[in-house]
Write a protein that holds these residues in place. Structure first.
Motif, mmCIF file in Angstrom:
data_model
loop_
_atom_site.group_PDB
_atom_site.id
_atom_site.type_symbol
_atom_site.label_atom_id
_atom_site.label_comp_id
_atom_site.label_asym_id
_atom_site.label_seq_id
_atom_site.Cartn_x
_atom_site.Cartn_y
_atom_site.Cartn_z
ATOM 1 N N ILE A 5 139.925 102.829 -42.432
ATOM 2 C CA ILE A 5 139.727 101.807 -43.446
ATOM 3 C C ILE A 5 138.314 101.253 -43.330
ATOM 4 C CG2 ILE A 5 141.181 100.120 -44.581
ATOM 5 C CD1 ILE A 5 142.865 99.963 -42.119
ATOM 6 N N PHE A 6 137.923 100.442 -44.329
ATOM 7 C CA PHE A 6 136.649 99.746 -44.238
ATOM 8 C C PHE A 6 136.602 98.943 -42.968
ATOM 9 C CE2 PHE A 6 136.788 99.604 -49.010
ATOM 10 C CZ PHE A 6 135.805 100.556 -49.153
ATOM 11 N N GLY A 146 138.596 106.588 -45.547
ATOM 12 C CA GLY A 146 139.562 107.284 -46.380
ATOM 13 C C GLY A 146 140.741 107.750 -45.568
ATOM 14 N N GLU A 147 141.413 108.751 -46.101
ATOM 15 C CA GLU A 147 142.644 109.222 -45.489
ATOM 16 C C GLU A 147 142.816 110.709 -45.793
ATOM 17 O OE1 GLU A 147 147.275 107.891 -45.842
ATOM 18 O OE2 GLU A 147 145.753 106.486 -46.492
ATOM 19 N N ASP A 148 143.227 111.481 -44.806
ATOM 20 C CA ASP A 148 143.528 112.905 -44.950
ATOM 21 C C ASP A 148 142.395 113.669 -45.640
ATOM 22 O OD1 ASP A 148 145.958 112.523 -43.616
ATOM 23 O OD2 ASP A 148 146.927 111.906 -45.477
ATOM 24 N N GLU A 149 142.669 114.333 -46.774
ATOM 25 C CA GLU A 149 141.649 115.126 -47.466
ATOM 26 C C GLU A 149 140.630 114.265 -48.197
ATOM 27 O OE1 GLU A 149 145.123 115.873 -48.354
ATOM 28 O OE2 GLU A 149 145.119 117.026 -46.495
ATOM 29 N N LYS A 150 140.884 112.995 -48.345
ATOM 30 C CA LYS A 150 139.995 112.109 -49.102
ATOM 31 C C LYS A 150 139.034 111.342 -48.195
ATOM 32 C CE LYS A 150 143.426 111.576 -52.685
ATOM 33 N NZ LYS A 150 144.382 110.688 -53.332
#
Length: 162
Positions: A5-6, A146-150
């Motif tokens: 996260i930020f 971000g998260e996973d593929e993002k």
């Protein structure tokens, strides 16, 4: 992959390959706060259409604490509180997020932890989070967000506040 996260950062600009990621079975190298004491100070940068302010204490009590404030449209977007702590002959960066009203994002006992991967030539590489000394009055933080593929790597530039 863990959710990223930020966190306590300044000017956001997309870049590449400044961060490293933890590999299972890896161990953190020996390190002390002497290796990162240059981070101490008052820093500011532009971020996400606002101003990011970060204040780091010098080493004391085997940690360097920080507070972070993100201000957009003259209102607090969020805060962070955290530290780089010496533990088991190495370093760990830990933080917690708070809304502008100081209500926490993470659960009460939860922190976001970044294990140290390596330190070299004024650059501290934590898992998905790199702190780079540009000179005495500038530093960059490179962060996976971000998260996973993002997931994308962002660079945040700070200048020392006199």
């Amino acid at each position: 992959m863990k959710t990223l996260i930020f966190f306590f950062l300044g000017l956001g600009i997309a870049t590449g390959q400044k961060t490293l990621q933890w590999v299972d079975g890896q161990t953190s190298p020996p390190a002390s706060l002497e290796n990162v004491k240059w981070i101490a100070g008052h820093w500011q940068g532009e971020a996400f259409g606002g101003i990011a302010e970060e204040i780091w204490s010098p080493p004391l009590g085997n940690s360097m604490m920080f507070v972070y404030k993100m201000v957009k449209d003259n209102k607090i977007s969020f805060y962070e509180v955290g530290h780089i702590q010496g533990i088991d002959n190495t370093l760990i960066l830990q933080l917690k997020h708070f809304h502008g009203n100081l209500h926490g994002w993470e659960e009460k006992e939860e922190t976001i932890d970044f294990k140290l991967i390596k330190i070299e030539n004024g650059v501290a590489f934590f898992d998905g989070f790199t702190i780079e000394k540009v000179n005495e009055n500038q530093m960059n933080m490179h962060v996976l967000i971000g998260e996973d593929e993002k997931v994308q790597e962002m660079t945040f530039a700070y200048k020392r506040v006199e």
